[in-house]
Design an enzyme around this catalytic site. Structure first.
Site, PDB file in Angstrom:
ATOM      1  CB  CYS A 117      -9.132  91.159  18.012  1.00  0.00           C
ATOM      2  SG  CYS A 117      -8.183  91.634  19.448  1.00  0.00           S
ATOM      3  CG  HIS A 257      -8.822  93.949  15.018  1.00  0.00           C
ATOM      4  ND1 HIS A 257      -9.631  94.541  15.959  1.00  0.00           N
ATOM      5  CD2 HIS A 257      -7.704  93.555  15.680  1.00  0.00           C
ATOM      6  CE1 HIS A 257      -9.035  94.497  17.134  1.00  0.00           C
ATOM      7  NE2 HIS A 257      -7.861  93.917  16.994  1.00  0.00           N
ATOM      8  CG  ASN A 287      -7.066  96.131  19.850  1.00  0.00           C
ATOM      9  OD1 ASN A 287      -8.217  95.716  19.772  1.00  0.00           O
ATOM     10  ND2 ASN A 287      -6.019  95.359  19.651  1.00  0.00           N
TER      11      ASN A 287
HETATM   12  O1  UT7 Z   1      -5.748  92.790  18.544  1.00  0.00           O
HETATM   13  C1  UT7 Z   1      -4.534  92.127  18.666  1.00  0.00           C
HETATM   14  C2  UT7 Z   1      -3.786  92.791  19.775  1.00  0.00           C
HETATM   15  N1  UT7 Z   1      -2.419  93.093  19.590  1.00  0.00           N
HETATM   16  C3  UT7 Z   1      -1.873  93.859  18.622  1.00  0.00           C
HETATM   17  O2  UT7 Z   1      -2.451  94.237  17.647  1.00  0.00           O
HETATM   18  C4  UT7 Z   1      -0.446  94.231  18.843  1.00  0.00           C
HETATM   19  C5  UT7 Z   1       0.419  94.126  17.625  1.00  0.00           C
HETATM   20  N2  UT7 Z   1       1.710  94.746  17.901  1.00  0.00           N
HETATM   21  C6  UT7 Z   1       1.894  96.078  17.860  1.00  0.00           C
HETATM   22  O3  UT7 Z   1       0.977  96.828  17.567  1.00  0.00           O
HETATM   23  C7  UT7 Z   1       3.275  96.602  18.116  1.00  0.00           C
HETATM   24  O4  UT7 Z   1       4.171  95.525  18.239  1.00  0.00           O
HETATM   25  C8  UT7 Z   1       3.361  97.491  19.396  1.00  0.00           C
HETATM   26  C9  UT7 Z   1       2.619  98.797  19.174  1.00  0.00           C
HETATM   27  C10 UT7 Z   1       2.793  96.768  20.602  1.00  0.00           C
HETATM   28  C11 UT7 Z   1       4.818  97.833  19.694  1.00  0.00           C
HETATM   29  O5  UT7 Z   1       5.382  98.539  18.599  1.00  0.00           O
HETATM   30  P1  UT7 Z   1       6.801  98.148  18.030  1.00  0.00           P
HETATM   31  O6  UT7 Z   1       7.122  99.089  16.955  1.00  0.00           O
HETATM   32  O7  UT7 Z   1       6.737  96.675  17.691  1.00  0.00           O
HETATM   33  O8  UT7 Z   1       7.751  98.413  19.268  1.00  0.00           O
HETATM   34  P2  UT7 Z   1       8.666  97.402  20.058  1.00  0.00           P
HETATM   35  O9  UT7 Z   1       7.864  96.497  20.908  1.00  0.00           O
HETATM   36  O10 UT7 Z   1       9.651  96.765  19.103  1.00  0.00           O
HETATM   37  O11 UT7 Z   1       9.442  98.388  20.997  1.00  0.00           O
HETATM   38  C12 UT7 Z   1      10.346  99.399  20.483  1.00  0.00           C
HETATM   39  C13 UT7 Z   1      10.834 100.229  21.650  1.00  0.00           C
HETATM   40  C14 UT7 Z   1      11.332  99.396  22.822  1.00  0.00           C
HETATM   41  O12 UT7 Z   1      12.414 100.067  23.414  1.00  0.00           O
HETATM   42  P3  UT7 Z   1      13.929  99.602  23.131  1.00  0.00           P
HETATM   43  O13 UT7 Z   1      13.980  98.184  23.612  1.00  0.00           O
HETATM   44  O14 UT7 Z   1      14.111  99.736  21.652  1.00  0.00           O
HETATM   45  O15 UT7 Z   1      14.733 100.569  23.937  1.00  0.00           O
HETATM   46  C15 UT7 Z   1      10.157  99.412  23.782  1.00  0.00           C
HETATM   47  O16 UT7 Z   1      10.564  99.235  25.127  1.00  0.00           O
HETATM   48  O17 UT7 Z   1       9.763 101.019  22.174  1.00  0.00           O
HETATM   49  C16 UT7 Z   1       9.634 100.815  23.566  1.00  0.00           C
HETATM   50  N3  UT7 Z   1       8.230 100.962  23.928  1.00  0.00           N
HETATM   51  C17 UT7 Z   1       7.699 102.151  24.237  1.00  0.00           C
HETATM   52  N4  UT7 Z   1       8.202 103.385  24.271  1.00  0.00           N
HETATM   53  C18 UT7 Z   1       7.386 104.391  24.598  1.00  0.00           C
HETATM   54  C19 UT7 Z   1       7.277 100.013  24.020  1.00  0.00           C
HETATM   55  N5  UT7 Z   1       6.113 100.571  24.380  1.00  0.00           N
HETATM   56  C20 UT7 Z   1       6.349 101.889  24.512  1.00  0.00           C
HETATM   57  C21 UT7 Z   1       5.538 102.984  24.848  1.00  0.00           C
HETATM   58  N6  UT7 Z   1       6.097 104.199  24.888  1.00  0.00           N
HETATM   59  N7  UT7 Z   1       4.212 102.845  25.137  1.00  0.00           N
END
Ligand code: UT7
Length: 334
Positions: A117, A257, A287
């Site tokens: 990115c 970004h 993104n």
């Molecule tokens: O350009 C570079 C590319 N990458 C990025 O920019 C990604 C950077 N990271 C992020 O933006 C965030 O880490 C995410 C948006 C990917 C995830 O958000 P988060 O607040 O870090 O969530 P998490 O991964 O800690 O997950 C929290 C909970 C989990 O459930 P449990 O284990 O707490 O029960 C996940 O399984 O949310 C769950 N979860 C979802 N729930 C509903 C993960 N994805 C989803 C979803 N819908 N799409």
């Protein structure tokens, strides 16, 4: 890096996103997610997805044609095309060569640049050096991605984040004091595991097993990338500003970004830049990796959020891990 010699910057921007829109509500029907979760955790409401048959080079060529038109430069005048992408049409020939043919930039050299990115800003800084060195006069830098083709649509942790599109910029020499004032390119390869497509290269050639184990799809440790992003965005932007002899108080428009609204808000806070000066369109496109910054810049300029004489800061982070920032004095200065 402080930019001292010849002034080089952007004289025309273009962008293209496919017509098809996939909303969060559409995704609720295919994976266990909700519009509320996606909006709260990412700020994304919808993304544009390329129809079957549309490729990265198709979108890149459309964005490039618009940028050329706005710059008042013909395709034949282009000396070099740099396409930043992690979703090339194919392993080779390069997407930049395919674009060169599509827009008939018959006098241009062409190469691709893979910096995730951060790719567009990497390309902008790299391309500028050829003009500063006196080798070339007009360069097209394009960020273009068809991420929908490498996203695992069964993985709710990643499929909700990404979209397709392209943005392009024509670079040229400008009046002194305009264009690129400072920049920083960086990488930390030790974080490569956090965001990758494992199979299809020399380490893991395509096989039935790589297909069965879904290793041709993008995989990501979201939390690790999030932590890296919130730290590096502010640091990299500050170092580019320092190189330009400016501070965050001098910034008129910050174009980060577009990955996640929480990452954008956190970096703006760290930089002490008020959100009114931050351009955000992640809600509409998700993104789009290397395309996100040029798409955002084009929209910001069209909406009058970036004007001649403004100090504009761009900063990206992504797979590699990589980061790239730069400070631009907007306008041609004529
Ligand atoms: O350009 C570079 C590319 N990458 C990025 O920019 C990604 C950077 N990271 C992020 O933006 C965030 O880490 C995410 C948006 C990917 C995830 O958000 P988060 O607040 O870090 O969530 P998490 O991964 O800690 O997950 C929290 C909970 C989990 O459930 P449990 O284990 O707490 O029960 C996940 O399984 O949310 C769950 N979860 C979802 N729930 C509903 C993960 N994805 C989803 C979803 N819908 N799409």
């Amino acid at each position: 890096m402080k930019e001292t010699d010849k002034a080089v910057g952007i004289i025309g921007l273009g962008s293209y996103v496919p017509d098809k829109i996939v909303t969060n509500c559409d995704l609720e029907k295919t994976v266990a997610t909700s519009d509320q979760w996606i909006v709260e955790r990412t700020g994304i409401k919808e993304r544009h997805i390329a129809e079957a048959g549309m490729t990265t080079s198709d979108m890149a060529a459309r964005a490039a044609k618009e940028a050329l038109k706005k710059a008042g430069v013909s395709a034949e005048e282009i000396d070099l095309i740099i396409v930043a992408t992690v979703t090339p049409d194919m392993l080779f020939p390069s997407t930049s060569c395919l674009v060169q043919d599509k827009i008939k930039a018959v006098n241009a050299a062409a190469f691709d640049l893979a910096a995730g990115c951060s790719g567009f800003v990497y390309g902008l800084v790299t391309g500028s050096q050829f003009i500063k060195a006196g080798l070339y006069k007009k360069i097209l830098v394009i960020g273009a991605e068809t991420l929908s083709r490498i996203v695992d649509w069964t993985d709710r942790g990643t499929c909700i984040l990404f979209g397709d599109g392209a943005g392009a910029a024509v670079l040229s020499e400008l009046s002194p004091g305009f264009g690129l004032l400072g920049s920083e390119l960086g990488a930390d390869g030790s974080g490569g595991e956090f965001l990758k497509v494992s199979a299809g290269g020399s380490a893991m050639p395509a096989s039935q097993e790589t297909i069965d184990t879904r290793q041709h799809f993008l995989s990501m440790h979201g939390n690790e990338v999030f932590r890296f992003a919130t730290k590096i965005m502010g640091e990299a932007a500050n170092r580019a500003l320092e190189a330009a002899g400016l501070t965050s108080e001098d910034v008129d428009c910050f174009v980060p970004h577009q990955a996640n609204i929480r990452i954008i808000q956190s970096s703006a806070r760290r930089l002490k830049i008020p959100m009114e000066k931050v351009f955000v369109n992640v809600e509409k496109y998700g993104n789009t990796s290397a395309a996100s910054i040029p798409i955002a810049m084009e929209e910001a300029e069209r909406e009058g959020r970036i004007k001649d004489g403004d100090v504009v800061v761009l900063v990206g982070f992504g797979a590699g891990l990589t980061w790239a920032s730069c400070v631009l004095k907007w306008g041609k200065g004529e």
